[in-house]
Scaffold this motif. Structure first.
Motif, PDB file in Angstrom:
ATOM      1  N   LEU A 284       0.901  -1.163   0.138  1.00 15.96           N
ATOM      2  CA  LEU A 284       0.235  -0.055  -0.014  1.00 15.96           C
ATOM      3  C   LEU A 284       0.801   1.244  -0.031  1.00 15.96           C
ATOM      4  O   LEU A 284       0.627   2.144  -0.664  1.00 15.96           O
ATOM      5  N   LYS A 285       1.709   1.232   0.636  1.00 19.73           N
ATOM      6  CA  LYS A 285       2.856   2.366   0.985  1.00 19.73           C
ATOM      7  C   LYS A 285       2.104   3.528   1.829  1.00 19.73           C
ATOM      8  O   LYS A 285       1.401   3.221   2.523  1.00 19.73           O
ATOM      9  N   ASP A 286       2.406   4.734   1.543  1.00 17.31           N
ATOM     10  CA  ASP A 286       2.056   5.726   2.404  1.00 17.31           C
ATOM     11  C   ASP A 286       0.567   6.015   2.479  1.00 17.31           C
ATOM     12  O   ASP A 286       0.040   6.179   1.643  1.00 17.31           O
ATOM     13  N   ILE A 287       0.141   6.293   3.709  1.00 11.52           N
ATOM     14  CA  ILE A 287      -1.420   6.496   3.765  1.00 11.52           C
ATOM     15  C   ILE A 287      -1.317   7.782   4.777  1.00 11.52           C
ATOM     16  O   ILE A 287      -0.908   7.467   5.962  1.00 11.52           O
ATOM     17  N   PRO A 288      -2.072   8.755   4.626  1.00 17.25           N
ATOM     18  CA  PRO A 288      -2.018  10.183   5.361  1.00 17.25           C
ATOM     19  C   PRO A 288      -2.971   9.736   6.596  1.00 17.25           C
ATOM     20  O   PRO A 288      -3.773   9.141   6.705  1.00 17.25           O
ATOM     21  N   ALA A 289      -2.033  10.131   7.932  1.00 20.42           N
ATOM     22  CA  ALA A 289      -3.043  10.139   9.022  1.00 20.42           C
ATOM     23  C   ALA A 289      -3.941  11.102   9.263  1.00 20.42           C
ATOM     24  O   ALA A 289      -3.717  12.214   8.797  1.00 20.42           O
TER      25      ALA A 289
END
Length: 691
Positions: A284-289
């Protein structure tokens, strides 16, 4: 209602005027308003009864569902061609708000597989045509408009629309969508690149096997994940039966299998990526918090026109996936407290703010396994298809067509094909209802025969009845009976009228004058051969219509009955009595009285229009005849029944210990039993014998 044994009961109804109905409506308006508001916010009716026992159960259920929803919503966002965080956003809002406006404990409102597929197809279509609209903007506009329309349908209480979508359409739509989603996940499950998963399903299917040699390490995570999910599922079911003592623990462990799989798969991929700059599997890689994408949505004419063609199918999916499924759970479980969704929403918020760094290493193949496992249960298996074929071949046809159209085109066209075909079949059934000519079978004298008159009782069934057909006897000479298995309204009025006339001509001989060729109507089949073949048949004296299945009679249907009566009178050369059996609704009875069928023969000119499309002259005989018939419903002197009439409250019931005789209608041509109608026709035949 109780009555002395043997006392005759005569049926009549007091006509309620529109003024009285309007006054009653406004009198009950405060009550209606209160019920409407309570229905809008059902939480107000049960929150005061909420207790700690429910709280603990909802807490456990909410956390368990939340663990399922987090990975599943991210997987559905990928199906919708959106970043994974949008699935979490959607899940949080639906879970928290649903408990305020609904009652189903078994429904978790949020992203679903089929709606995600439709959104993904819409985004792919719009972005290929326009570069000014982004995928998230399309999804937001689509969600806002479909949600607004769905809210409107709920506010005006149009949930009845669900009833117009048959179960076979729902099953076909769900099966086709599940197959589409499953095959669309195969490339990610095997780590195959270069396949457009938004193509038609048959193209994805072919391209998958074409590129199968290019499978990557992802296939190990995908297939192992599927094996784990199904192994836990069936293992827990088996152990629950083997060890009932631990069934609750095994149930919750089985429910959390998605979350457990994601945790272990993510941990393995994390360990595999230590010291590497490129992941050996797709992740998935980066997921904004947090809720970083929260803002006022862009809704303009460009975006609305871009998604307009997909809105109808989106509304239908909302109805199918939520209302229909919620009704099914409600019938099965018959209980509510949907507040568990708030705790599930809290789990989603926790995941958004605290766990997004861990989501980086979630393998796409594992999410595909979660999706495939989730939608596989939507496929209707061979047992369903076998039962459906035994019940109705038409419904099986709808099911098969829906699946095929979805497979070879898209989910939108599958929806349209399903609903359109179902409506066409429904309209055909209404326009061409079943029509039977009835005979009778003598019943054994085991208490069925009338104790007072000692008359034989009969069972009235179609001549071609599969079991009793060999026992069916014709009715007395000159008397016919038929049954109509549908409301008598404008789509089928002409068809039913033609069937009635044709049936009477087939079983009786002509009594009227045979017209010359040039004077005959187009549907008059009189000719020397036909008339000679019918010469041995009896003349027509009376026709009995069993209208037990007719729950509505509109003006077109009423006019068709009048036209059939006129045609039969001309054919017979005299007035043919029309008797009506089992009139179930007072409005139907009132309409027949207005047309003069309560007191026959019909006065005035034959062939009159009850409600003429083109108004006739106010001084003409037609207007006078209709007015006389309307007035006859209040004129006791016109009724050929007894002078003393007992008004009956149809809402009351007779006690079993004090049975009553068959009621009689104050109008001599309306009957509550077929035997009574036949006997009345035979009595009148003996008085007015037709040669």
């Amino acid at each position: 209602m109780t009555t002395e044994r043997g006392e005759e009961i005569f049926i009549d109804y007091e006509h309620t005027t529109y003024k009285e109905e309007t006054e009653l409506f406004f009198k009950n308006l405060p009550h209606y308003t209160r019920d409407y508001l309570v229905a809008l916010l059902p939480i107000a009716s049960w929150i005061r009864r909420y207790n700690l026992m429910w709280l603990m159960r909802d807490l456990i259920a909410g956390i368990t569902v939340g663990i399922v929803v987090v990975p599943q919503s991210m997987a559905y966002a990928k199906i919708a061609m959106l970043p994974p965080q949008y699935g979490l956003y959607t899940a949080f809002v639906g879970l928290c708000v649903y408990c305020l406006f609904a009652t189903s404990k078994d429904i978790s409102i949020g992203p679903t597989a089929v709606m995600s597929l439709l959104v993904g197809q819409t985004i792919t279509r719009v972005t290929s045509e326009s570069t000014t609209i982004t995928g998230p903007e399309i999804a937001v506009t689509f969600s806002l408009l479909t949600g607004g329309i769905a809210m409107f349908l709920g506010l005006v209480r149009l949930g009845i629309l669900v009833d117009f979508i048959p179960a076979c359409s729902i099953a076909g739509f769900m099966t086709g969508s599940a197959i589409t989603i499953t095959i669309g996940q195969w490339p990610k499950l095997f780590g195959i690149k270069g396949i457009n998963t938004q193509d038609s399903t048959y193209l994805i299917f072919g391209n998958f096997f074409k590129h199968l040699p290019g499978a990557q390490l992802d296939v190990a995570f995908g297939l192992t994940g599927l094996l784990f999910l199904y192994g836990i599922r069936y293992g827990c079911q088996y152990l629950s039966k083997r060890y009932p003592k631990y069934s609750t623990h095994l149930f919750f462990f089985g429910i959390m299998r998605n979350g457990i799989l994601i945790i272990f798969a993510t941990l393995i991929v994390f360990l595999m990526n230590i010291g590497k700059t490129t992941s050996p599997v797709s992740i998935l890689k980066d997921i904004p918090a947090g809720f970083q994408a929260m803002a006022v949505p862009r809704v303009d004419t460009e975006s609305i026109s871009a998604i307009a063609s997909s809105l109808p199918s989106g509304i239908i999916i909302l109805i199918l996936e939520h209302c229909a499924i919620a009704k099914s759970f409600g019938r099965i479980n018959n209980y509510t407290t949907p507040i568990a969704g708030i705790f599930s929403g809290c789990v989603v918020v926790l995941a958004l703010y605290a766990l997004t760094p861990a989501f980086y290493y979630i393998p796409d193949a594992t999410l595909s396994a979660v999706v495939i496992h989730a939608v596989a249960d939507l496929v209707s298996g061979p047992s369903y298809i076998k039962r459906l074929a035994a019940v109705s071949l038409w419904e099986l046809f709808v099911f098969v067509v829906t699946v095929i159209v979805t497979f070879f085109t898209s989910v939108e066209y599958g929806i349209y094909a399903s609903v359109a075909l179902s409506i066409v079949i429904l309209l055909f059934r209404i326009a061409r209802p079943r029509f039977w000519g009835l005979g009778r079978v003598p019943l054994a004298d085991n208490g069925v025969a009338d104790e007072k008159t000692k008359q034989q009782r009969y069972l009235y069934v179609p001549f071609n009845h599969p079991s009793l057909g060999k026992l069916v006897e014709p009715l007395p000479s000159g008397v016919l009976m038929c049954r109509i298995d549908e409301s008598f309204t404008y789509p089928n009025s002409g068809y039913i009228s033609d069937r009635i006339i044709a049936y009477c001509k087939e079983h009786t001989r002509r009594g009227g004058q045979v017209l010359k060729k040039g004077d005959r109507a187009w549907n008059d089949d009189a000719d020397p051969v036909t008339e000679a073949a019918r010469e041995q048949l009896p003349p027509l004296h009376a026709l009995i219509l069993d209208v037990a299945s007719v729950n509505r009679l509109d003006s077109s249907g009423l006019q068709a009955v009048v036209d059939a009566s006129t045609a039969l009178n001309r054919y017979a050369g005299h007035h043919v009595e029309l008797h009506f059996v089992n009139i179930v609704h007072p409005a139907i009875r009132r309409a027949l009285i207005v047309a003069g069928f309560g007191t026959q023969p019909v006065p005035g000119d034959e062939g009159q229009e009850i409600l003429p499309v083109v108004p006739a002259s106010k001084d003409g005989p037609q207007k006078q005849a209709v007015d006389e018939e309307a007035a006859s419903s209040d004129d006791d002197e016109r009724k050929q029944g007894p002078q003393h009439i007992e008004s009956v409250d149809t809402g009351s019931t007779a006690t079993l210990s004090n049975p009553i005789p068959i009621p009689k209608d104050v109008y001599p041509f309306f009957h509550w039993s077929a035997d009574e109608a036949v006997n009345a026709a035979v009595r009148s035949l003996s008085v007015h014998r037709v040669d």
